[in-house]
Scaffold this motif. Structure first.
Motif, short mmCIF file in Angstrom:
data_model
loop_
_atom_site.label_atom_id
_atom_site.label_comp_id
_atom_site.label_asym_id
_atom_site.label_seq_id
_atom_site.Cartn_x
_atom_site.Cartn_y
_atom_site.Cartn_z
N CYS A 59 0.84 -1.20 0.00
CA CYS A 59 0.00 0.00 0.00
C CYS A 59 0.87 1.25 0.00
O CYS A 59 2.04 1.21 0.40
CB CYS A 59 -0.89 0.03 1.25
SG CYS A 59 -2.05 -1.34 1.39
N ASP A 60 0.28 2.37 -0.43
CA ASP A 60 0.99 3.64 -0.32
C ASP A 60 0.60 4.31 0.99
O ASP A 60 -0.18 3.76 1.78
CB ASP A 60 0.73 4.54 -1.53
CG ASP A 60 -0.73 4.99 -1.67
OD1 ASP A 60 -1.48 4.93 -0.68
OD2 ASP A 60 -1.11 5.42 -2.78
N PHE A 61 1.13 5.50 1.25
CA PHE A 61 0.93 6.15 2.53
C PHE A 61 -0.46 6.77 2.67
O PHE A 61 -0.79 7.34 3.72
CB PHE A 61 2.00 7.20 2.79
CG PHE A 61 3.38 6.64 2.99
CD1 PHE A 61 3.57 5.29 3.23
CD2 PHE A 61 4.49 7.47 2.94
CE1 PHE A 61 4.84 4.76 3.42
CE2 PHE A 61 5.77 6.96 3.14
CZ PHE A 61 5.94 5.58 3.38
N ASP A 62 -1.28 6.64 1.64
CA ASP A 62 -2.69 7.02 1.74
C ASP A 62 -3.58 5.79 1.85
O ASP A 62 -4.80 5.88 1.69
CB ASP A 62 -3.11 7.87 0.53
CG ASP A 62 -2.44 9.24 0.53
OD1 ASP A 62 -2.40 9.87 1.61
OD2 ASP A 62 -1.95 9.67 -0.53
N ALA A 63 -2.94 4.64 2.09
CA ALA A 63 -3.63 3.36 2.29
C ALA A 63 -4.27 2.81 1.01
O ALA A 63 -5.14 1.94 1.08
CB ALA A 63 -4.67 3.46 3.40
N ASN A 64 -3.81 3.28 -0.14
CA ASN A 64 -4.27 2.71 -1.41
C ASN A 64 -3.48 1.45 -1.72
O ASN A 64 -2.25 1.41 -1.53
CB ASN A 64 -4.07 3.71 -2.56
CG ASN A 64 -4.86 4.99 -2.34
OD1 ASN A 64 -6.06 4.95 -2.10
ND2 ASN A 64 -4.18 6.12 -2.43
N VAL A 65 -4.14 0.40 -2.20
CA VAL A 65 -3.46 -0.84 -2.56
C VAL A 65 -2.68 -0.64 -3.85
O VAL A 65 -3.23 -0.21 -4.87
CB VAL A 65 -4.46 -2.00 -2.71
CG1 VAL A 65 -3.75 -3.24 -3.23
CG2 VAL A 65 -5.12 -2.30 -1.37
N ILE A 66 -1.40 -0.95 -3.80
CA ILE A 66 -0.53 -0.85 -4.97
C ILE A 66 -0.34 -2.22 -5.62
O ILE A 66 -0.28 -2.34 -6.84
CB ILE A 66 0.86 -0.28 -4.57
CG1 ILE A 66 0.69 1.09 -3.90
CG2 ILE A 66 1.79 -0.20 -5.77
CD1 ILE A 66 0.03 2.13 -4.78
#
Length: 232
Positions: A59-66
């Motif tokens: 995930c990125d630091f905005d909690a989006n799944v990468i």
């Protein structure tokens, strides 16, 4: 692409059941890659005995799944906010270990009674207050992270000096330079919580450790002239 990060996260997560810090699918550990601006975290609800490095979610630091085939831990937004706010930490662990949770449910800081505690932190382990109804009914996991950060700000604590916290009615969060250190801190927190509880059962009026002994044990391990362990 993230294989090394996933393996670090996987190994740290597998330590939780080995150390007796979790049951079933309780708990989670994450590991960060600051250069890429991502972190790896355990998928939600996957039993530890079934977990593989491939299952770990990025995930990125905005909690989006990468990257990942599963949904990440339900606590992902808490991890994301802590990584985004505190750039000194490299791993986070969250457990529901028995004694730490008991102190959290009581809404009490863990008093510093002895040198085992002082070897790891020089003051009481803080318990952040329970979230407000607005925070709970809003973006709950994100606000959980905010509550931890706010508690540290209000108490004048540094995440480098105090690598553990309780959240009232919830449980412990710990962190460190690596995911492995975060897990280590979870184990230390649980043991210190257990020792404190037993101490108060034996003598409810036990005083905190004297300042000279408290500082001696902390400084010999963490101070500028520390002499614990071997030179690197």
């Amino acid at each position: 692409m993230y294989q090394t990060l996933k393996e670090e996260c996987y190994e740290a997560n597998m330590q939780l059941p080995r150390l007796g810090l979790v049951l079933f699918t309780f708990g989670n550990v994450s590991a960060v890659d600051r250069e890429r601006g991502v972190f790896a975290i355990k998928p939600s609800g996957v039993p530890y005995e079934e977990l593989t490095p491939y299952d770990i979610v990025i995930c990125d630091f905005d909690a989006n799944v990468i990257e990942g085939i599963y949904r990440p831990s339900s606590d992902t937004k808490t991890h994301a906010l802590l990584y985004k706010t505190w750039d000194s930490i490299g791993g986070i662990a969250h457990t529901h270990s028995t004694y730490a949770v008991a102190w959290a449910q009581a809404g009490m800081d863990i008093p510093i009674f002895g040198t085992t505690h002082a070897d790891h932190t020089h003051q009481d382990i803080p318990c952040a207050p329970v979230l407000s109804d607005t925070m709970i009914q809003g973006d709950y996991e994100h606000e959980t992270g905010n509550q931890i950060v706010n508690a540290f700000h209000e108490k004048g604590l540094s995440p480098s000096d105090m690598e553990m916290v309780l959240l009232q009615n919830h449980g412990p969060f710990t962190w460190g330079k690596t995911a492995a250190k975060a897990v280590y801190n979870s184990a230390v927190l649980e043991e210190v919580a257990r020792m404190a509880q037993l101490t108060l059962q034996i003598n409810p009026h036990t005083p905190r450790i004297k300042d000279t002994l408290r500082l001696k044990h902390y400084e010999r391990k963490h101070g500028p002239d520390s002499y614990y362990g071997q030179e690197e």
